[in-house]
Structure formats: C-alpha cells, structure tokens
Design an enzyme around this catalytic site. Structure first.
Site, PDB file in Angstrom:
ATOM      1  N   LYS A  50     -20.730-149.252  14.625  1.00  0.00           N
ATOM      2  CA  LYS A  50     -19.327-149.619  14.786  1.00  0.00           C
ATOM      3  C   LYS A  50     -18.393-148.427  14.581  1.00  0.00           C
ATOM      4  O   LYS A  50     -17.244-148.434  15.013  1.00  0.00           O
ATOM      5  CB  LYS A  50     -18.940-150.757  13.851  1.00  0.00           C
ATOM      6  CG  LYS A  50     -19.200-150.505  12.388  1.00  0.00           C
ATOM      7  CD  LYS A  50     -19.138-151.807  11.587  1.00  0.00           C
ATOM      8  CE  LYS A  50     -19.941-151.708  10.303  1.00  0.00           C
ATOM      9  NZ  LYS A  50     -21.395-151.581  10.479  1.00  0.00           N
ATOM     10  N   GLU A  86     -22.249-153.165  22.177  1.00  0.00           N
ATOM     11  CA  GLU A  86     -22.215-154.590  21.853  1.00  0.00           C
ATOM     12  C   GLU A  86     -22.683-154.864  20.431  1.00  0.00           C
ATOM     13  O   GLU A  86     -22.178-155.756  19.759  1.00  0.00           O
ATOM     14  CB  GLU A  86     -23.067-155.382  22.846  1.00  0.00           C
ATOM     15  CG  GLU A  86     -22.946-156.890  22.712  1.00  0.00           C
ATOM     16  CD  GLU A  86     -21.507-157.354  22.875  1.00  0.00           C
ATOM     17  OE1 GLU A  86     -20.965-157.243  23.972  1.00  0.00           O
ATOM     18  OE2 GLU A  86     -20.900-157.821  21.889  1.00  0.00           O
ATOM     19  N   VAL A 125     -20.557-155.429  16.592  1.00  0.00           N
ATOM     20  CA  VAL A 125     -20.036-156.651  15.966  1.00  0.00           C
ATOM     21  C   VAL A 125     -20.915-157.837  16.370  1.00  0.00           C
ATOM     22  O   VAL A 125     -21.260-157.979  17.541  1.00  0.00           O
ATOM     23  CB  VAL A 125     -18.576-156.913  16.409  1.00  0.00           C
ATOM     24  CG1 VAL A 125     -18.048-158.206  15.796  1.00  0.00           C
ATOM     25  CG2 VAL A 125     -17.675-155.742  16.033  1.00  0.00           C
ATOM     26  N   GLY A 167     -32.174-156.702   3.095  1.00  0.00           N
ATOM     27  CA  GLY A 167     -31.785-155.650   4.033  1.00  0.00           C
ATOM     28  C   GLY A 167     -30.546-155.993   4.841  1.00  0.00           C
ATOM     29  O   GLY A 167     -30.216-155.314   5.799  1.00  0.00           O
ATOM     30  N   GLU A 188     -25.328-153.764   2.922  1.00  0.00           N
ATOM     31  CA  GLU A 188     -25.396-152.315   2.894  1.00  0.00           C
ATOM     32  C   GLU A 188     -25.932-151.886   1.529  1.00  0.00           C
ATOM     33  O   GLU A 188     -25.717-152.551   0.516  1.00  0.00           O
ATOM     34  CB  GLU A 188     -23.985-151.716   3.074  1.00  0.00           C
ATOM     35  CG  GLU A 188     -23.249-152.201   4.311  1.00  0.00           C
ATOM     36  CD  GLU A 188     -23.562-151.365   5.551  1.00  0.00           C
ATOM     37  OE1 GLU A 188     -24.270-150.352   5.424  1.00  0.00           O
ATOM     38  OE2 GLU A 188     -23.113-151.746   6.645  1.00  0.00           O
ATOM     39  N   ASP A 217     -16.751-152.971   5.713  1.00  0.00           N
ATOM     40  CA  ASP A 217     -17.520-153.278   6.924  1.00  0.00           C
ATOM     41  C   ASP A 217     -16.687-154.156   7.854  1.00  0.00           C
ATOM     42  O   ASP A 217     -16.589-153.897   9.055  1.00  0.00           O
ATOM     43  CB  ASP A 217     -18.838-153.978   6.545  1.00  0.00           C
ATOM     44  CG  ASP A 217     -19.596-154.447   7.767  1.00  0.00           C
ATOM     45  OD1 ASP A 217     -20.239-153.605   8.426  1.00  0.00           O
ATOM     46  OD2 ASP A 217     -19.535-155.655   8.087  1.00  0.00           O
ATOM     47  N   LYS A 219     -15.164-153.322  11.668  1.00  0.00           N
ATOM     48  CA  LYS A 219     -15.370-154.197  12.823  1.00  0.00           C
ATOM     49  C   LYS A 219     -14.033-154.676  13.394  1.00  0.00           C
ATOM     50  O   LYS A 219     -13.863-154.789  14.611  1.00  0.00           O
ATOM     51  CB  LYS A 219     -16.245-155.384  12.426  1.00  0.00           C
ATOM     52  CG  LYS A 219     -17.705-154.983  12.211  1.00  0.00           C
ATOM     53  CD  LYS A 219     -18.517-156.095  11.576  1.00  0.00           C
ATOM     54  CE  LYS A 219     -19.982-155.677  11.459  1.00  0.00           C
ATOM     55  NZ  LYS A 219     -20.737-156.562  10.543  1.00  0.00           N
TER      56      LYS A 219
END
Lengths: 385, 385
Positions: free
Chosen positions: A145, A169, A172, A226, A229, A240, A244
């Site tokens: 992003k 793509e 997000v 996972g 972050e 984050d 986005k």
C-alpha cells in the site's frame, strides 16, 4: 503469450503467489493463453538472482533456503547471461535485470511483482523499485500500500509515460476488487467518498473484546497468526488503516494526500471497553476509515466510531473488511471481504497480472486507451459534479 | 470515437438513459473520447424511426409523445435515407436499421440498447432482437434479464461469431456490477456458487410487514412507486428472482438453465407473519436466491429462508439487494446495492456502453481476446476445481 516476472521481495505472499501460478499453470495456459516464468528475484536478506531463460522451481527453492551466494564478492555471471550476487542496492538489480530482459520489456511481457516490506513513514523502498521497473519497461504489480499511499500521482504519471501498467489491487482488502472494481466496472461515474473497515487486526481485537477476551491476548493471537504487523502499533494506532485510506483517496477520489495527512485515532483497551458497552445497547464500535470531498478538498479520517447495529460496517465480525463507496450515479455500493488469507493476497497479484496479460494480448501493437481511473487523476475531475 | 445507438424499447429506463447521456455529454467526450447519437428507435406501441444522421432530441421527444407516424401505411422514406413507419415486426426494423448503418456496424460503432418488456415464459421478444442485432454487426446492451436467463449460451456464441459484445449488467442489481465484476476483476478464479437477495419488491414487503404493515398495502406501495412489476405475481411468486438466479447461474457458473428449472417458492402473507416471529428472536426471513455446483450439475433455488441476525443478507432493509459469491480463491465476496432507482438501471446501460467503447477504442482493428467469462462458458471448466 509468455510473461516474464521479476520478484522483488520474496516473503510469504510472493511465495504463495509463485505456488498459485504453478497450481494454475495448465488452466492459465488453456483458458487464457497466459504462461509465466520467473526470471529474476531479489530480497535484501538473500541477495539477487537472475536468469533470462527462467529460474527453475528448484532454483527458487534453493534461493529461499540459502540465497544465491554465500560470498560477498561481485556479481557472478553465469554462462547463460544470468547472474547472482549478494545484496547490492535493489534498484541497481532492477535496472540491470530489466536491461537483460530488454526484449521482453519492449514486447510489454515483463512484469515486476513488488512485495517488499513497507516503511510506513515514506513508502520506500517500494516506490523507488517501482520507478526503476517502469523506467526499464516493466509493468508493475504490487501488494504494497505504501507507494499508492505516498506517491500515487507521480507513479501513475511515470506508468503513463512508460506506457506500462501500475496495479496494486492487493493494497486494500487483499484480492477483493476495489481499485479494479472502480476502474474496470464503474466507468463514467464519480466516487464522492467512502467509508469502511479496512484493518483486520483491530476489527478482530474489537470483536474478541466484546466477547470478553483481554486486549493484549487478542492482539497476541493476531500476531501469532501472522495477520497483525510485527510492530503492533502499525495496526493498533491506525497507521495501517491510514495508509489504506490515503491509497483509496488518492486513487478513487483523485486526492494527493499521504498517510500522515489522514486524521488518525487508533484503538486502545478503553476503546474496546466502549465496544462492550455499545454492544449491550445493540450498537458496535468499529475502527472506521473514511474520506470524501468537502468543498474543493478531500478530508480523510481513521477513528473508532459507534455505529448503529444495522449499519453494514457494524456487522463485520473478526477479520472481515468492507468498503462502502458513495457514488454520484449509483448512490452507495458496498464490497465485503468475508475472510482473509495469504491465498487472497496472492490472488490480488494474480488478478493484476491477468489484467495486464489481457491488455497486452488484446492490443499487442497499439496502446490501450487510458482507463477511467487514469483519467480520474486529472485535476479537472475535481471540480465536476 | 462516435457510437451510433439503436434503441429498441423506449420506456422509463431508456428515456433516463438518453437523458443521462445528454447530462454527461461533455464529460464523456472530454474524459473518455466517447460521443454518442441515437440513429434508430423502435417500440411496439409507437412504431419505428430511423435516421442515419442521428435523431435530434426534438425528434425523440416527438416520438415519445405521438410516435413517428399517424398512418398505418408502408415505411415512409425521407430524403436523407431515414425512414419512419408504424409498428412492423421489430426484428425487421433491426435488420433494416443495421443495414442502413452498415458502415458504423463494420467499424464496430453500432450498439443496440434493448429494453423491451420481458415475457417471463420465453425471454422473448428480446432474444430475437439480440440475435438480429448481432447478425447485423451491432453490439448489444440490455437491461433485460430474459435473454440471459433463457438463452445465454446461444447468445454468447452468437456474439462470439459476430465478434461483437453482448452485455447485460442491468439484468441484476441495476448498475451495481456483478457480471462485469466477475468478468473484469476476477480473472482466473472460479465462482462455485452464490446466494443473495435480488428482488426489491419482496424484500420491501417483508421489511414493511415486520413493522406491521399489511402485505397488500406494502405491495401496492411498491407498485405505485414503479418498483414492483405490474403483474405482482412476477415478484411475489419469486419469478423475477428465479429469472435473475438463472441469469447469474448461466453466466457465473457456466450453467445452462432456464427460470423454470429454478426451484421456486415465493412469499405469501404467511411468510410475512413468519418474518415477524423470526424478528422477535433476532432472526429475519428473506427471499433468498441461491445456486451452486453440486457434483457435476448446478442446482438453483429461490425460497424464503430464516437467517441468523448477523447474516449479511439478514441486514438488507427495504429495497436493498446483495449477492454473496463463493469463490475458489477468495472464499466469499459480497456486493451490496444500498438503494435502487431508475438512474441506477440507466447507469447499467451506460457502463456497458462504456465497456464496449473502451474495447473498440483500445483495439480498433484487432479482435479482443475472449474474456474469462466468455471462456467460462466452455464445458471444460465444469469439471475443474
């Protein structure tokens, strides 16, 4: 037609992408006439590897295990024009590799797949990688992003100049189409604004807290899976989501903002407690990302909001994401991602690759007309309604 | 590039479409390089009108008010190669008009906009209109679900042979992309099944009944608003939803079914009472359309279902629609239409027109590679997973 891939970054997403290509190989060839091979690969940790004739699955596996070179000397050329070398600047590798793959680049068959780790404060190194690849005649696909959040307009212009595609793509909602949705299926329509839930970790934490799980425990769970972050603050503090939001605003609204320009409040154990209270009243607290035109500028915000129970965003459980687009002709349209996974992010790369393949194969000689989203970038759009 | 339009059917949707083209004229030209003009128009009631030089807004208005001819004699040719005549078979008109517009047809600049009223039992007359237009070298855009529900495979083949596009986004959820979403943004991915709420009238009635409004009153309200079909049974008995289900199954799942093959139960005053009871338990009754692969065949059904309160479909109020796609690589994706209007259906026609324009302008000489959805039709897909 065969497309040659340069993998820049080779973590879980890129590896799942390569596996997906292998799983679908015969289907992509038969149904779409698309074949692919990896010709180059670079990571900061493992060094760089290139072979214009294509790297075998075995070479990729060996690279994953031990990197291309144990020494730290100069690049070692192979007899086939390939080379391997330890980590020199990745941008140099991209320049070198695109030159080596010059024929594929000229035929628009060369694609860089960018999946390096994002530096949230600058969108680097991905942005430099993308510029180098476009300059070398490669299309670019990224799940990152950062570049779109920090420098969409410049990169889109660079892609225009190079007559190559720059697609993202996966930035997000993984492979669930948002950018491609607007560009490919909503022509001649203006996006006025949007709101959504775009960060899985915070939504999971809020959902888990409502059910009595402590904040830290829910977060640790997402990190173990996972999904969160490694640096939890990127999720929890709303960074984050802000990145986005900037990416969406830049592409869909024609804004030119960076994540730091997004008004931002994250979630805290207190937010989560508010979520419990809200739930008892049939309402829900969600970390909502929103942006829209206000007069002649775009405002963007990420913050916890208490939503009515029948709000579409209120019903997103766990890791679900959704974006509600406000449009001039269709009023509101919502796209909902009902679950997330590595495969979904890998699919984002695959779907962008297929978009490029379709374009190149449809018009191998002529240049494709600019898409509506590319047109959207022009400032003239802003004052229209 | 200029595109010439033949309007077959000229009711509220087509008129809103023509108005939309006029409202957006300068924007379409400037941002997309697309200009349009209406060269022909035909309805059963008002007769037929054609002028290869383009019909003026005034000619269209006069047609709307009184039709092209008050007599019932043979076609009257004008000095400019145009003609007007009373209602002879529409298929003949389409053949004649596509011949007159032969140059535009050869240059792939001729598009028929089909919006006639559907005969739910056969998908006619739209299907015959579409075949005639494709045979005459015109692309086809329709908001009509009939042709896709009854004969998608044959029409898609006819379009392939003619090297023209056959698009129908408006058949389901108005202009909110479903067919275009899958075709343009989900390449190399299989749709395994779907479920959704696709009929606005029944959803409105169920919502209104939950709030104490009598069944008949809610229905009458939808008819007065022009949302419900004049023949209420088409909505209430689930016919409309069944036709949409067949259309979706044929296109997205590669099925070859007709609406009569969709297992179907509509809503009754009793269903609505069940909806009230469900609501008291936090659940909701919705008329759910669903289809999917079971073994090597597609099953499809429309029936009232009692849904958990947190089901995405359960939260659709009033006239909202939604479709949840089950995919092999992205698990579930949902698209939600938050409101419906004449403009939204008209936009469906516009978006399909723009898709065709983009294709033709991108590759004026070469033929576009078959799209993934076109490929999907091939039976080979069915056994893959």
């Amino acid at each position: 037609m065969r497309f040659d891939l340069l993998l820049v970054g080779y973590g879980h997403v890129a590896r799942r992408f390569v596996a997906l290509l292998a799983e679908r190989r015969s289907r992509l060839a038969r149904d779409h006439g698309v074949r692919t091979r990896v010709v180059g690969i670079a990571t900061r940790r493992r060094g760089q590897l290139y072979d214009g004739r294509g790297l075998s699955a075995r070479a990729l596996e060996s690279y994953w295990v031990s990197g291309p070179s144990t020494g730290s000397g100069p690049p070692r050329a192979s007899s086939t024009g390939g080379f391997s070398r330890p980590a020199t600047p990745t941008v140099d590798f991209i320049r070198h590799a695109t030159r080596q793959s010059g024929a594929a680049a000229r035929q628009r068959r060369l694609i860089m797949i960018e999946t390096t780790t994002l530096n949230i404060e600058r969108g680097e190194p991905a942005t430099s990688h993308i510029r180098a690849a476009l300059a070398g005649g490669a299309h670019v696909v990224t799940a990152n992003k950062g570049p779109v959040a920090f420098g969409y307009r410049g990169l889109a212009r660079a892609a225009d100049r190079a007559k190559r595609r720059f697609l993202f793509e996966g930035a997000v909602m993984d492979g669930v189409p948002v950018f491609n949705l607007v560009r490919e299926t909503l022509p001649a329509l203006a996006i006025i604004g949007f709101r959504g839930v775009v960060n899985s970790t915070t939504n999971y934490i809020l959902t888990a807290m409502e059910q009595g799980q402590p904040f830290g425990e829910a977060l640790a769970e997402m990190q173990a899976m996972g999904v969160a972050e490694a640096d939890a603050s990127l999720d929890v503090d709303g960074w984050d989501a802000a990145a986005k939001t900037a990416a969406l605003a830049n592409v869909l609204l024609g804004a030119a903002i960076t994540p730091t320009m997004v008004e931002r409040r994250g979630i805290t154990p207190e937010t989560a407690r508010a979520a419990i209270d809200a739930r008892t009243e049939g309402r829900r607290v969600k970390l909502v990302a929103r942006a829209g035109w206000e007069g002649n500028r775009v405002t963007a915000r990420v913050a916890p909001e208490t939503l009515a129970g029948d709000d579409l965003l209120a019903m997103l459980e766990g890791q679900q994401n959704a974006i509600i687009l406000q449009t001039d002709l269709l009023e509101e349209i919502a796209v909902v991602q009902r679950s997330g996974s590595l495969t979904q992010t890998a699919y984002a790369l695959l779907s962008d690759l297929m978009t490029i393949a379709r374009d190149v194969m449809a018009a191998p000689a002529t240049r494709r007309a600019p898409t509506s989203a590319q047109r959207r970038r022009t400032p003239s759009r802003r004052v229209r309604r």
